[in-house]
Design a protein around this motif. Sequence first.
Motif, PDB file in Angstrom:
ATOM      1  N   ASP A 184     -37.271  36.555  95.209  1.00 54.84           N
ATOM      2  CA  ASP A 184     -38.514  37.398  95.410  1.00 54.84           C
ATOM      3  C   ASP A 184     -39.542  37.194  94.443  1.00 54.84           C
ATOM      4  OD1 ASP A 184     -37.378  39.111  97.567  1.00 54.84           O
ATOM      5  OD2 ASP A 184     -36.016  39.569  95.911  1.00 54.84           O
ATOM      6  N   ILE A 185     -39.138  36.873  93.197  1.00 54.94           N
ATOM      7  CA  ILE A 185     -39.824  36.294  91.984  1.00 54.94           C
ATOM      8  C   ILE A 185     -39.460  34.918  91.600  1.00 54.94           C
ATOM      9  CG2 ILE A 185     -40.471  37.014  89.609  1.00 54.94           C
ATOM     10  CD1 ILE A 185     -41.629  39.051  91.400  1.00 54.94           C
ATOM     11  N   VAL A 186     -40.324  34.059  91.188  1.00 51.36           N
ATOM     12  CA  VAL A 186     -40.024  32.668  90.661  1.00 51.36           C
ATOM     13  C   VAL A 186     -40.968  32.740  89.359  1.00 51.36           C
ATOM     14  CG1 VAL A 186     -40.360  30.282  91.087  1.00 51.36           C
ATOM     15  CG2 VAL A 186     -39.594  31.767  92.936  1.00 51.36           C
ATOM     16  N   LEU A 187     -40.274  32.334  88.237  1.00 54.91           N
ATOM     17  CA  LEU A 187     -40.943  32.214  87.068  1.00 54.91           C
ATOM     18  C   LEU A 187     -40.934  30.802  86.519  1.00 54.91           C
ATOM     19  CD1 LEU A 187     -39.393  35.275  85.404  1.00 54.91           C
ATOM     20  CD2 LEU A 187     -41.572  35.412  86.561  1.00 54.91           C
ATOM     21  N   ALA A 188     -42.015  30.279  85.775  1.00 56.04           N
ATOM     22  CA  ALA A 188     -41.944  28.942  85.233  1.00 56.04           C
ATOM     23  C   ALA A 188     -42.949  28.874  83.919  1.00 56.04           C
ATOM     24  CB  ALA A 188     -42.314  28.135  86.210  1.00 56.04           C
ATOM     25  N   ASN A 189     -42.403  29.004  82.772  1.00 60.32           N
ATOM     26  CA  ASN A 189     -43.240  28.830  81.727  1.00 60.32           C
ATOM     27  C   ASN A 189     -42.844  27.538  81.165  1.00 60.32           C
ATOM     28  OD1 ASN A 189     -44.784  29.045  79.229  1.00 60.32           O
ATOM     29  ND2 ASN A 189     -43.322  30.775  78.406  1.00 60.32           N
ATOM     30  N   ILE A 190     -43.660  26.293  81.461  1.00 66.77           N
ATOM     31  CA  ILE A 190     -43.315  25.124  81.202  1.00 66.77           C
ATOM     32  C   ILE A 190     -44.623  24.368  80.614  1.00 66.77           C
ATOM     33  CG2 ILE A 190     -42.127  23.070  81.563  1.00 66.77           C
ATOM     34  CD1 ILE A 190     -40.718  24.331  83.984  1.00 66.77           C
ATOM     35  N   ASN A 191     -45.250  23.486  81.189  1.00 65.22           N
ATOM     36  CA  ASN A 191     -46.377  22.709  80.892  1.00 65.22           C
ATOM     37  C   ASN A 191     -47.047  22.258  82.167  1.00 65.22           C
ATOM     38  OD1 ASN A 191     -45.665  19.884  81.297  1.00 65.22           O
ATOM     39  ND2 ASN A 191     -44.104  20.452  79.883  1.00 65.22           N
ATOM     40  N   ARG A 192     -48.461  21.801  82.266  1.00 69.55           N
ATOM     41  CA  ARG A 192     -49.045  21.463  83.414  1.00 69.55           C
ATOM     42  C   ARG A 192     -48.514  20.538  84.243  1.00 69.55           C
ATOM     43  NH1 ARG A 192     -54.884  18.982  82.819  1.00 69.55           N
ATOM     44  NH2 ARG A 192     -53.507  17.003  82.623  1.00 69.55           N
ATOM     45  N   GLU A 193     -48.163  19.515  83.684  1.00 69.06           N
ATOM     46  CA  GLU A 193     -47.724  18.401  84.539  1.00 69.06           C
ATOM     47  C   GLU A 193     -46.216  18.623  84.973  1.00 69.06           C
ATOM     48  OE1 GLU A 193     -49.724  15.963  85.645  1.00 69.06           O
ATOM     49  OE2 GLU A 193     -51.241  17.236  84.542  1.00 69.06           O
ATOM     50  N   THR A 194     -45.620  19.279  84.420  1.00 66.63           N
ATOM     51  CA  THR A 194     -44.260  19.464  85.164  1.00 66.63           C
ATOM     52  C   THR A 194     -44.347  20.391  85.997  1.00 66.63           C
ATOM     53  OG1 THR A 194     -43.233  19.109  82.798  1.00 66.63           O
ATOM     54  CG2 THR A 194     -42.006  20.492  84.431  1.00 66.63           C
ATOM     55  N   LEU A 195     -45.238  21.635  85.801  1.00 68.01           N
ATOM     56  CA  LEU A 195     -45.363  22.654  86.968  1.00 68.01           C
ATOM     57  C   LEU A 195     -46.123  21.955  88.101  1.00 68.01           C
ATOM     58  CD1 LEU A 195     -46.622  25.609  84.964  1.00 68.01           C
ATOM     59  CD2 LEU A 195     -44.316  25.409  85.718  1.00 68.01           C
ATOM     60  N   ARG A 196     -47.122  20.981  88.164  1.00 68.27           N
ATOM     61  CA  ARG A 196     -47.522  20.479  89.131  1.00 68.27           C
ATOM     62  C   ARG A 196     -46.609  19.640  90.012  1.00 68.27           C
ATOM     63  NH1 ARG A 196     -52.957  16.886  87.285  1.00 68.27           N
ATOM     64  NH2 ARG A 196     -52.954  16.708  89.789  1.00 68.27           N
ATOM     65  N   ALA A 197     -45.669  18.967  89.310  1.00 71.28           N
ATOM     66  CA  ALA A 197     -44.622  18.290  90.022  1.00 71.28           C
ATOM     67  C   ALA A 197     -43.727  19.110  90.541  1.00 71.28           C
ATOM     68  CB  ALA A 197     -44.099  17.310  89.003  1.00 71.28           C
ATOM     69  N   MET A 198     -43.401  20.271  90.015  1.00 68.97           N
ATOM     70  CA  MET A 198     -42.299  21.164  90.594  1.00 68.97           C
ATOM     71  C   MET A 198     -42.762  21.973  91.551  1.00 68.97           C
ATOM     72  SD  MET A 198     -39.973  23.435  87.935  1.00 68.97           S
ATOM     73  CE  MET A 198     -39.415  22.137  87.067  1.00 68.97           C
ATOM     74  N   LEU A 199     -44.023  22.330  91.665  1.00 72.64           N
ATOM     75  CA  LEU A 199     -44.482  23.220  92.719  1.00 72.64           C
ATOM     76  C   LEU A 199     -43.774  23.347  94.022  1.00 72.64           C
ATOM     77  CD1 LEU A 199     -48.424  24.197  91.924  1.00 72.64           C
ATOM     78  CD2 LEU A 199     -46.242  25.722  92.137  1.00 72.64           C
ATOM     79  N   PRO A 200     -43.969  22.082  94.699  1.00 74.87           N
ATOM     80  CA  PRO A 200     -43.458  22.149  96.158  1.00 74.87           C
ATOM     81  C   PRO A 200     -41.940  22.525  95.875  1.00 74.87           C
ATOM     82  CG  PRO A 200     -44.426  20.204  95.595  1.00 74.87           C
ATOM     83  CD  PRO A 200     -44.508  20.921  94.336  1.00 74.87           C
ATOM     84  N   ALA A 201     -41.234  22.207  95.257  1.00 76.23           N
ATOM     85  CA  ALA A 201     -39.782  22.559  95.163  1.00 76.23           C
ATOM     86  C   ALA A 201     -39.633  24.205  94.842  1.00 76.23           C
ATOM     87  CB  ALA A 201     -38.926  21.684  93.779  1.00 76.23           C
ATOM     88  N   LEU A 202     -40.469  24.615  93.988  1.00 76.43           N
ATOM     89  CA  LEU A 202     -40.351  26.128  93.571  1.00 76.43           C
ATOM     90  C   LEU A 202     -40.815  26.941  94.740  1.00 76.43           C
ATOM     91  CD1 LEU A 202     -42.028  26.128  90.191  1.00 76.43           C
ATOM     92  CD2 LEU A 202     -39.550  26.319  90.618  1.00 76.43           C
TER      93      LEU A 202
END
Length: 264
Positions: A184-202
Amino acid sequence: MTEEVQGVEEREGALVFFFEETGYPFVKAEFERIAAPFQSGPISCELILDQNWNEEWEKTIKPIKVGRFWIRPSWDIGIVPEDKIELIIDPKMSFGTGYHETTRLMMAGIEEMVREGDRVLDAGTGTGVLAFSALKIGASKAVGFDVDPICKGNADENSLMNGLSERFQMFVGTEKVVPSQTFDIVLANINRETLRAMLPALKVFMTDEAKLGLAGLLISDREIMLKELETNGLISVRETTEGDWWSVWAINSTSIGTILNSLL
């Protein structure tokens, strides 16, 4: 020379190298030779006396108030304010003490977005402070993952100290190590490029009405990340800043009506 150097620290206008005292003459001569074409100031050397570094480090970690939370290390036994929710966090070598703006931005979002019984995924868990914040205000369970093996031991210890170990599960690796399920909640405090790459999986981990909280982003990253969210079928519903840092919460664009009504 790389064998003699035991650490490097970048400071404003200077580079600081750490090495054993016995290697000083050789290392200094090598520094002078290598740095000569770039050097704009003198090379100086300071002897650092041995001491209990862990004790010195512990002195720098003090309790901190973050919204409704009172974050303290285990060695501080001061009184917790009556109106605060206690979080015991020993950071060791992991990220997440409440002192950084990105952690505070995420915790403020958690206070507003998490509902009783929510299932939480914490990407890049670090100390576990975000997952534990969600659990303390009513989430039913939290799953975390981090690529650094040190974080698992640290987060597991912190979950035990907070009485949350039965509702918290930690994995080492990328999002691929998390068993297939939705949150119900997905959290990610990382950095821009990692988050961009990870978004589809999240997004795969999100229920139709899930909320995604992102941080580790600069204000200058805003336009790039908003476009990235749109590309992945997500829409921003909450944005906050502190200093140079920016945080955003997003939901599935197809579920905006239902979710916004639940937040009212």
